[in-house]
Enzyme design. Structure first.
Site: not given
Ligand code: URA
Length: 235
Positions: A104
C-alpha cells in the site's frame, strides 16, 4: 530504433557475426515478416521477434529488491500519484521490470520487482506458500485469542475469508504478522477485524529474504537463483 542484429545480440541470442548468417538464411521474423537484412531497424521495445519459430525475449531477466518508503503507490504508472518506479534506475526501467505483488501507499519495506513473469507468479501465488512477514504498530495488544483466530483463518468484515496466518505479539501495540497471500490491505484489515487498527506497517521479509541493510528508498539487483532460493525457503 535499433538494428535487428543489435537487438538480437543484446538479448543474448548469438554473436553479431552468427546473427548476420542466421538473418540472411531467413531464420528471423520481425512482427511476423521474414527479415533478411541484419541492418534493418525496429523499435526494440515493441518488435516481436522469432528465431527458428521460437519467440525471443529481448530483455535479460532481472530481480530487484527495493526498500519502499511510504508515500509511493505500487504501480508501473499512475496519472496522479508518485509511483515506486521513480526509485528504479533507468537501466532497469528499460528492461520492463514491474512490482511483484503490492505494498500500500502507506506501507514501507521489502518490495521485489522483476521482468520475469514466471518468477513473479511463483512468488505471489498462495499456491506456492511464500510467507510474507510484516511488522505492525497498532492499537491495543495482541492476545492469545487473537493469535488463535489468525491461525484458524479470519473472516473480514466484508465476508472475505483469509488463509491461516501467524500473529506474533511483540509487546504492547507491536506485532509480527505472517501471511501467505496478498489480498487488498490484507494485514491492516486482519488487524482491524480484531480491533487493532494499524498505524505503521512494514514488510520485513518474503520467505527468508530480508531487507538486510538496504537503505530506505534504495534499489539493488539480486542474483535470481540465490534470491528465489531464499524466498521459497520454508520458514
Ligand atoms: N497488507 C496491508 O494491509 N498492506 C500492505 O501493504 C501489505 C499487506
Amino acid at each position: 530504433m535499433q538494428r535487428l542484429d543489435k537487438i538480437l545480440s543484446d538479448a543474448g541470442v548469438a554473436s553479431r557475426k552468427q546473427l548476420k548468417a542466421m538473418i540472411r538464411a531467413g531464420r528471423v521474423y520481425a512482427d511476423g515478416v521474414c527479415v533478411t537484412d541484419e541492418a534493418a531497424k525496429f523499435d526494440e521495445v515493441s518488435v516481436q521477434l522469432t528465431v527458428d519459430g521460437a519467440c525471443v525475449s529481448k530483455y535479460r531477466k532481472v530481480l530487484l529488491m527495493m526498500h519502499k518508503p511510504a508515500g509511493l503507490v505500487t504501480s508501473t504508472d499512475d496519472p496522479r500519484q508518485r509511483t515506486v518506479m521513480e526509485l528504479v534506475p533507468e537501466e532497469f526501467r528499460k528492461l520492463n521490470v514491474a512490482p511483484v505483488g503490492r505494498l500500500d501507499k502507506d506501507t514501507e519495506g521489502l518490495l521485489l520487482l522483476t521482468n520475469d513473469g514466471d518468477l513473479a507468479h511463483r512468488i505471489i501465488s498462495p499456491k506456492h506458500g511464500v510467507w510474507k512477514t510484516y511488522y505492525a504498530e497498532h492499537e491495543g495488544t495482541a492476545s492469545q485469542e487473537d493469535v488463535q483466530m489468525f491461525e484458524q483463518g479470519l473472516t473480514l468484515s466484508d465476508g472475505t475469508k483469509c488463509l491461516s496466518a501467524k500473529l506474533q505479539p511483540q509487546g504492547s501495540g507491536k506485532s509480527l504478522i505472517l501471511v501467505q497471500e496478498g489480498k487488498y490491505h490484507q494485514v491492516r484489515r486482519m488487524m482491524a477485524s480484531r480491533n487493532m487498527t494499524v498505524s505503521y506497517l512494514k514488510r520485513i521479509a518474503e520467505g527468508a529474504l530480508t531487507l538486510g541493510d538496504l537503505p530506505k528508498g534504495e534499489v539493488m539487483e539480486t542474483d535470481i537463483v540465490e534470491t528465489e532460493r531464499l524466498i521459497t525457503q520454508m520458514l
